[in-house]
Design a protein around this motif. Structure first.
Motif, PDB file in Angstrom:
ATOM      1  N   LEU A  11      67.717  65.932 -29.505  1.00 33.64           N
ATOM      2  CA  LEU A  11      68.405  65.148 -27.845  1.00 33.64           C
ATOM      3  C   LEU A  11      68.559  65.330 -26.811  1.00 33.64           C
ATOM      4  O   LEU A  11      69.224  66.397 -26.340  1.00 33.64           O
ATOM      5  N   TYR A  14      65.372  63.232 -19.864  1.00 30.80           N
ATOM      6  CA  TYR A  14      65.913  62.381 -19.033  1.00 30.80           C
ATOM      7  C   TYR A  14      65.440  60.777 -19.835  1.00 30.80           C
ATOM      8  O   TYR A  14      64.324  60.100 -19.304  1.00 30.80           O
ATOM      9  N   VAL A  15      65.924  59.609 -18.590  1.00 27.58           N
ATOM     10  CA  VAL A  15      66.038  58.295 -19.168  1.00 27.58           C
ATOM     11  C   VAL A  15      66.381  57.682 -17.255  1.00 27.58           C
ATOM     12  O   VAL A  15      67.375  58.027 -17.264  1.00 27.58           O
ATOM     13  N   PHE A  27      66.854  50.981 -21.067  1.00 33.48           N
ATOM     14  CA  PHE A  27      66.550  51.793 -20.871  1.00 33.48           C
ATOM     15  C   PHE A  27      64.918  52.056 -20.713  1.00 33.48           C
ATOM     16  O   PHE A  27      64.203  51.531 -21.228  1.00 33.48           O
ATOM     17  N   TYR A  30      60.507  57.560 -19.838  1.00 37.25           N
ATOM     18  CA  TYR A  30      61.471  58.305 -19.592  1.00 37.25           C
ATOM     19  C   TYR A  30      60.504  60.550 -19.661  1.00 37.25           C
ATOM     20  O   TYR A  30      59.980  59.838 -19.525  1.00 37.25           O
ATOM     21  N   ARG A  32      60.947  64.568 -20.566  1.00 32.59           N
ATOM     22  CA  ARG A  32      61.405  65.833 -21.116  1.00 32.59           C
ATOM     23  C   ARG A  32      61.629  66.534 -20.368  1.00 32.59           C
ATOM     24  O   ARG A  32      62.897  67.485 -20.131  1.00 32.59           O
ATOM     25  N   ASN A  55      70.219  62.136 -18.432  1.00 32.34           N
ATOM     26  CA  ASN A  55      69.847  62.912 -19.486  1.00 32.34           C
ATOM     27  C   ASN A  55      70.433  61.625 -21.050  1.00 32.34           C
ATOM     28  O   ASN A  55      71.024  61.071 -20.739  1.00 32.34           O
ATOM     29  N   VAL A  56      69.421  62.403 -21.713  1.00 29.77           N
ATOM     30  CA  VAL A  56      69.762  61.383 -22.890  1.00 29.77           C
ATOM     31  C   VAL A  56      70.690  61.106 -23.614  1.00 29.77           C
ATOM     32  O   VAL A  56      71.530  59.902 -24.431  1.00 29.77           O
ATOM     33  N   ARG A  60      73.404  58.141 -24.611  1.00 26.86           N
ATOM     34  CA  ARG A  60      73.155  57.531 -26.173  1.00 26.86           C
ATOM     35  C   ARG A  60      74.555  57.091 -25.974  1.00 26.86           C
ATOM     36  O   ARG A  60      75.659  56.301 -26.255  1.00 26.86           O
TER      37      ARG A  60
END
Length: 86
Positions: A11, A14-15, A27, A30, A32, A55-56, A60
């Motif tokens: 995990l 960034y999204v 969402f 994306y 990395r 950030n991911v 979440r």
């Protein structure tokens, strides 16, 4: 599992996250390693509805904590990837 493996389960990255109303969470793009690129794309829309860059792990957390999404943790993602279910 090798870092070169085709299925990425860590995990990280960034999204773009958007919310349209109390029950709609989305969402988008994306990356990395390039959050500045995402921020520039969002700012180019000049609208708060275009979203925010997070950030991911934070994305979440928001999905689970505030919207009731049931998402697997990192160990379950790795297990699914090994089984070919991801």
């Amino acid at each position: 599992m090798s870092e070169e493996h085709a299925i990425q389960t860590k995990l990280e990255g960034y999204v773009v996250m958007t919310q349209n109303g109390p029950d709609s969470l989305g969402f988008g793009t994306y990356t990395r390693t390039h959050p500045a690129y995402l921020k520039a794309r969002v700012e180019a829309h000049q609208s708060p509805a275009a979203g925010v860059v997070v950030n991911v792990k934070r994305a979440r957390y928001i999905a689970c904590e505030y919207h009731g999404w049931n998402l697997p943790d990192e160990s379950e993602l790795r297990h699914q990837a090994m089984e070919g279910d991801a």
